[in-house]
Write a protein that holds these residues in place. Structure first.
Motif, mmCIF file in Angstrom:
data_model
loop_
_atom_site.group_PDB
_atom_site.id
_atom_site.type_symbol
_atom_site.label_atom_id
_atom_site.label_comp_id
_atom_site.label_asym_id
_atom_site.label_seq_id
_atom_site.Cartn_x
_atom_site.Cartn_y
_atom_site.Cartn_z
ATOM 1 N N ALA A 548 -10.813 58.750 -18.465
ATOM 2 C CA ALA A 548 -11.650 57.842 -18.074
ATOM 3 C C ALA A 548 -11.482 57.920 -16.270
ATOM 4 N N ASN A 549 -12.597 57.587 -15.843
ATOM 5 C CA ASN A 549 -12.335 57.670 -14.219
ATOM 6 C C ASN A 549 -11.709 56.221 -13.908
ATOM 7 N N SER A 550 -10.554 56.265 -13.178
ATOM 8 C CA SER A 550 -9.845 54.925 -13.171
ATOM 9 C C SER A 550 -10.092 54.476 -11.783
ATOM 10 N N MET A 551 -10.721 55.322 -10.888
ATOM 11 C CA MET A 551 -10.790 55.059 -9.324
ATOM 12 C C MET A 551 -11.982 54.173 -9.008
ATOM 13 N N CYS A 552 -12.061 53.160 -8.135
ATOM 14 C CA CYS A 552 -13.272 52.363 -7.890
ATOM 15 C C CYS A 552 -14.281 53.200 -7.028
ATOM 16 N N LEU A 553 -15.643 53.255 -7.667
ATOM 17 C CA LEU A 553 -16.618 54.029 -7.096
ATOM 18 C C LEU A 553 -17.061 53.402 -5.665
ATOM 19 N N ARG A 554 -16.784 51.951 -5.434
ATOM 20 C CA ARG A 554 -17.190 51.572 -4.274
ATOM 21 C C ARG A 554 -16.496 51.688 -2.981
ATOM 22 N N CYS A 555 -15.084 51.578 -3.178
ATOM 23 C CA CYS A 555 -14.248 51.943 -1.962
ATOM 24 C C CYS A 555 -13.587 53.382 -2.239
ATOM 25 N N ARG A 556 -13.618 53.781 -3.184
ATOM 26 C CA ARG A 556 -13.013 55.184 -3.387
ATOM 27 C C ARG A 556 -11.459 55.394 -2.834
ATOM 28 N N MET A 557 -10.785 54.284 -2.860
ATOM 29 C CA MET A 557 -9.131 54.119 -2.450
ATOM 30 C C MET A 557 -8.320 53.786 -3.373
ATOM 31 N N HIS A 558 -8.775 53.019 -4.408
ATOM 32 C CA HIS A 558 -7.895 52.286 -5.333
ATOM 33 C C HIS A 558 -8.281 52.328 -6.877
ATOM 34 N N HIS A 564 -8.932 44.326 -8.804
ATOM 35 C CA HIS A 564 -9.685 44.903 -7.761
ATOM 36 C C HIS A 564 -11.188 45.124 -7.532
ATOM 37 N N CYS A 565 -11.777 45.069 -9.259
ATOM 38 C CA CYS A 565 -13.136 45.258 -9.245
ATOM 39 C C CYS A 565 -13.865 44.004 -8.605
ATOM 40 N N LEU A 566 -13.412 42.809 -9.311
ATOM 41 C CA LEU A 566 -13.913 41.294 -8.874
ATOM 42 C C LEU A 566 -13.326 40.599 -7.461
ATOM 43 N N ARG A 567 -12.110 41.141 -7.148
ATOM 44 C CA ARG A 567 -11.690 40.434 -5.681
ATOM 45 C C ARG A 567 -11.168 41.392 -4.641
ATOM 46 N N ASP A 568 -10.268 42.441 -5.206
ATOM 47 C CA ASP A 568 -9.539 42.947 -4.140
ATOM 48 C C ASP A 568 -10.231 44.111 -3.476
ATOM 49 N N CYS A 569 -11.486 44.617 -3.805
ATOM 50 C CA CYS A 569 -12.065 45.809 -3.469
ATOM 51 C C CYS A 569 -12.600 45.353 -1.982
ATOM 52 N N PRO A 570 -12.544 46.058 -0.970
ATOM 53 C CA PRO A 570 -13.225 45.589 0.389
ATOM 54 C C PRO A 570 -14.496 45.426 0.170
ATOM 55 N N VAL A 571 -15.245 45.563 -0.603
ATOM 56 C CA VAL A 571 -16.778 45.147 -0.754
ATOM 57 C C VAL A 571 -16.775 43.791 -1.464
ATOM 58 N N LYS A 573 -14.209 41.716 -1.301
ATOM 59 C CA LYS A 573 -13.416 40.669 -0.378
ATOM 60 C C LYS A 573 -14.461 40.070 0.777
ATOM 61 N N GLN A 574 -15.558 41.124 1.065
ATOM 62 C CA GLN A 574 -16.612 40.646 2.085
ATOM 63 C C GLN A 574 -17.480 39.517 1.655
ATOM 64 N N ILE A 575 -17.689 39.482 0.487
ATOM 65 C CA ILE A 575 -18.557 38.594 -0.330
ATOM 66 C C ILE A 575 -17.691 37.195 -0.467
ATOM 67 N N TRP A 576 -16.527 37.262 -0.843
ATOM 68 C CA TRP A 576 -15.872 36.406 -1.038
ATOM 69 C C TRP A 576 -15.630 35.527 0.295
ATOM 70 N N ALA A 577 -15.355 36.313 1.429
ATOM 71 C CA ALA A 577 -15.090 35.508 2.774
ATOM 72 C C ALA A 577 -16.489 34.827 3.004
ATOM 73 N N HIS A 578 -17.504 35.560 2.662
ATOM 74 C CA HIS A 578 -18.795 34.963 3.085
ATOM 75 C C HIS A 578 -19.006 33.600 2.397
ATOM 76 N N PHE A 579 -18.469 33.480 1.302
ATOM 77 C CA PHE A 579 -18.837 32.040 0.733
ATOM 78 C C PHE A 579 -17.562 31.168 0.830
ATOM 79 N N GLY A 580 -16.671 31.749 1.643
ATOM 80 C CA GLY A 580 -15.485 30.593 2.080
ATOM 81 C C GLY A 580 -14.295 30.436 0.908
#
Length: 812
Positions: A548-558, A564-571, A573-580
């Motif tokens: 099975a593919n274990s790589m994140c398809l959004r950032c393709r780095m980790h 990582h999916c829910l918090r640490d992916c750069p995508v 992180k940007q959402i969490w930062a927007h909501f404080g």
């Protein structure tokens, strides 16, 4: 050096395996020599005449011949002297042959230029009209003249744009594999120059034995040769009596009748259809011809004229073409596979100013499919295994082929590949097939029909592997190892009584999920478990071990862990930062459960508006991630023109069956449901059923099957069937083979359709299939439920009213 330059002389080294005879080829030394040439942007020009330029008698009177003398040049020089040629001359005194470089000059071609269709012509707006007019005329030489005139008119226009010029050189270069990338005109032009020089006839040996390079005499000789070949003669057979036929002298006659030695046999019959005939111990040198062909196609000068995308495309095309015929017949040694991969890596990353190019990502990532973040370049070993797997598949399926019957009779002796053990005396071909099968073995499984042809304990027929792997060792001697799967099937259903004492509960649950034919007869059949249709392919075989593919398809780095999916992916992180939330002291907790507990108030059994906001953001990040993945990495937020849909009543005299399958996960706890209505839209009947842990596709097909069964029980013979699963509709309408993973249930559906006077199966959007969807959800949420509804349940009454009122729903 940036200027055009040529270097020739004794390099005291060789590049390719065919450049040595009687001695050894050392890949490392050849690679070092090649790297030095690459660092100087030089490539071998090639030569005509004798292949070897140096020879010497060594110990035991073994003569070693090598091509040590050569001429090399950069692309600028080859472009400047496109007519230049190299000739290996003869020497009567030195052990080295002299080499001569003939610069040629302007090529003065006599006569009319032969007609050739140029691909770039097709972009000219007048091209279709000219072709139509030409075909309307009588086919004579005037058409050739018209097209030649057109060529002259078009060349001026077509060469004005870079895209058209690239297409022109693309066809001339014959590099059919470079299809994408930036404007590769310089590459195509250089390749054309090389091809022209290779194809040019520099000279011929005339009938009198003289070597001739004069162009006029060469042209006359060619015309005379083909004229004599194709013209008819009136020679009388009786003339043969007066012809002096050549005879053999005594020495030649003795050589003809002498016993053929082992060495002569190996030398004359070393290959069959390009594949070496190997016997005894196999050496890497037996496969040097593969490396030689790869090296000739992946020359470094090409990498300097292509961008990285073009180099990847060329490398994939060469790797998928050159070694394929050998790899589907023989097990290529590991060292040769590594050398192939090394050549491909070197070509892709290229070199800069004499230094090895920077490898931006590791080789494991490069060889992943594009959908998983790789470049789609296959490793040589994986390709070799996958191609040999096709031969193993033919043997397992007992295909009616001569070589399959020969293999079975010589090696298997009534058994199969599962029980075959390699013998030292086996042929190299058979050893390769068995090795590939051992690697792919876990992917071949038996799809159960009546269970008569599958061994209960030893064969692989569940996703967990052979059942004997789960039996305790002290129990195995008490088992009848000849028992068939049919022994645990009764009345077309699983009868697993007594199996719970032998197998773990999760294995028994997996067995109960295997569908059995209930309305059709089917024998057991072997399938390949990594494709939906159950047929083996080299492509699926090459990717069988990737998991099975274990790589994140959004950032393709980790790797895509939960955090990582829910918090640490750069995508994310940007959402969490927007909501404080990013600055919260509890936000960087490493345990995922603790992180959720702390930020939702669950730990203190208290909640606030901020906790609710956290859950909403968390849910939408997960929802967005799934939409991203299902769209293949495309932005799921795409504005579309809304589509209005609604449920429609069936034709007069018909009944309509709407079905749906619902799985809470894929696979997951699943249910099926369906509803029957008459031509006035009134309720006729319905059903809901829990079917255990199943996939979405299985649930959708089973819902259709259950609906057909209910329709037949109610005596309805004119039916319109609707499902919101388009893929299921296609599978039912197509002639899907018996090897398909869902072939059993598809056969049952086709059998159930036969008694109907008239039946159609069509796709409907989910918004117009809400009643069936509601019934399926009832089944999926109630384990053990199996109900036939005479009256509609309360959960779908609003949906029924909406359908009866022809309510229109918006599908965005």
């Amino acid at each position: 050096m940036l200027a055009p330059w040529l270097v020739l002389g004794d390099f005291n080294d060789i590049l390719l395996p065919n450049e040595v005879k009687g001695g050894n080829f050392y890949p490392r030394k050849a690679e070092k020599f090649s790297n030095h040439l690459d660092s100087c942007s030089l490539s071998d020009i090639g030569a005509k005449g004798p292949l070897y330029t140096w020879r010497r008698a060594m110990r035991n009177n073994i003569i070693v011949s090598k091509r040590l003398d050569r001429a090399v040049a950069n692309t600028d020089w080859r472009d400047l002297f496109s007519e230049a040629s190299v000739m290996n001359l003869f020497s009567a005194y030195s052990d080295h042959n002299p080499i001569g470089v003939f610069l040629g000059g302007l090529h003065n071609k006599k006569g009319s230029r032969p007609f050739r269709l140029e691909a770039a012509w097709t972009q000219h707006p007048q091209f279709p009209e000219v072709v139509r007019n030409a075909w309307r005329r009588t086919l004579d030489t005037c058409i050739n003249g018209r097209l030649l005139k057109l060529e002259g008119e078009l060349r001026k226009d077509l060469n004005e744009t870079l895209a058209q010029e690239e297409m022109l050189w693309f066809q001339k270069s014959r590099e059919q594999w470079v299809k994408h990338g930036n404007k590769n005109t310089k590459f195509f032009h250089a390749q054309t120059v090389v091809r022209r020089k290779r194809n040019k006839i520099e000279g011929l040996v005339l009938s009198n034995g003289d070597w001739c390079t004069d162009e006029v005499k060469l042209e006359d000789e060619a015309v005379e040769y083909f004229t004599n070949m194709f013209q008819s003669t009136n020679r009388n057979n009786a003339d043969l009596d007066t012809v002096d036929l050549p005879t053999l002298d005594k020495e030649e006659a003795e050589a003809m009748t002498k016993e053929v030695s082992k060495e002569e046999f190996k030398e004359s019959l070393g290959k069959y259809l390009g594949v070496p005939l190997l016997k005894g111990r196999t050496k890497c040198a037996d496969f040097n011809y593969i490396l030689q062909k790869l090296n000739s196609k992946l020359m470094d000068w090409k990498s300097k004229l292509l961008n990285r995308a073009g180099r990847v495309t060329l490398a994939k095309a060469v790797l998928n073409a050159i070694p394929v015929y050998t790899m589907q017949s023989l097990w290529v040694p590991e060292q040769v596979c590594r050398n192939i991969d090394r050549q491909v890596r070197k070509f892709i990353w290229g070199s800069q100013q004499g230094k090895r190019g920077l490898h931006l990502v590791n080789w494991e990532r490069v060889t992943l499919p594009k959908a998983r973040g790789g470049l789609g370049v296959r490793e040589a070993r994986a390709t070799n295994t996958a191609l040999l797997g096709k031969a193993a598949w033919s043997i397992l399926r007992k295909e009616n082929k001569l070589w399959v019957r020969l293999f079975e009779g010589k090696y298997l002796n009534g058994t199969n590949l599962y029980f075959y053990h390699l013998n030292q005396k086996d042929s190299y071909v058979s050893k390769g097939i068995v090795k590939a099968f051992r690697t792919l073995e876990s992917g071949f499984i038996s799809k159960i029909g009546d269970g008569e042809d599958t061994n209960l304990w030893l064969d692989t027929w569940t996703k967990d592997g052979p059942l004997i792997n789960f039996i305790q060792e002290e129990v195995i001697p008490m088992l009848d190892l000849n028992t068939k799967v049919s022994s645990i099937i009764a009345n077309k259903q699983w009868a697993l009584q007594g199996m719970d004492a032998l197998c773990p509960p999760d294995v028994l649950e997996d067995i109960e999920r295997i569908p059995l034919p209930t309305h059709s007869f089917a024998r057991d059949i072997l399938i390949w478990g990594h494709t939906p249709n159950g047929s083996y392919s080299a492509k699926s075989g090459a990717s069988r071990g990737m998991g099975a593919n274990s790589m994140c398809l959004r950032c393709r780095m980790h790797d895509e862990t939960i955090l990582h999916c829910l918090r640490d992916c750069p995508v994310s992180k940007q959402i969490w930062a927007h909501f404080g939330f990013a600055n919260s002291p509890q936000f960087n907790e490493e345990n995922v459960l603790t992180w959720i507990y702390n930020l939702t108030g669950m730990k203190n059994l208290e909640s606030s508006d901020q906790d609710i906001k956290f859950l909403c953001v968390l849910y939408n990040i997960w929802k967005s991630r799934n939409a991203w993945k299902s769209s293949g990495g495309l932005d799921p937020v795409i504005k579309r023109t809304p589509l209005l849909v609604s449920w429609r009543k069936p034709r007069e005299g018909f009944w309509k069956l709407n079905t749906d399958g619902s799985a809470l996960g894929n696979p997951g706890p699943a249910g099926v449901g369906g509803i029957l209505r008459n031509d006035e839209g009134a309720w006729v009947g319905g059903f809901s059923e829990y079917i255990g842990v199943r996939s979405n596709m299985f649930a959708e097909l089973l819902a259709i099957k259950k609906g057909l069964m209910l329709s037949l029980d109610l005596g309805l013979r004119r039916l319109e069937v609707e499902s919101d699963c388009l893929e299921c509709i296609k599978l039912i309408k197509q002639d899907v083979g018996a090897t398909h993973q869902l072939g059993i249930i598809l056969q049952d559906i086709r059998e159930l359709m036969k008694p109907f006077e008239s039946i159609s199966i069509n796709h409907i959007f989910r918004e117009a299939n809400q009643c069936a969807d509601g019934l399926a959800r009832i089944g999926s949420k109630n384990a053990g439920m199996k109900s036939t509804w005479e009256l509609p349940p309360s959960e779908i009454r609003l949906a029924l009213l909406a359908d009866a009122a022809d309510t229109v729903f918006e599908r965005g």
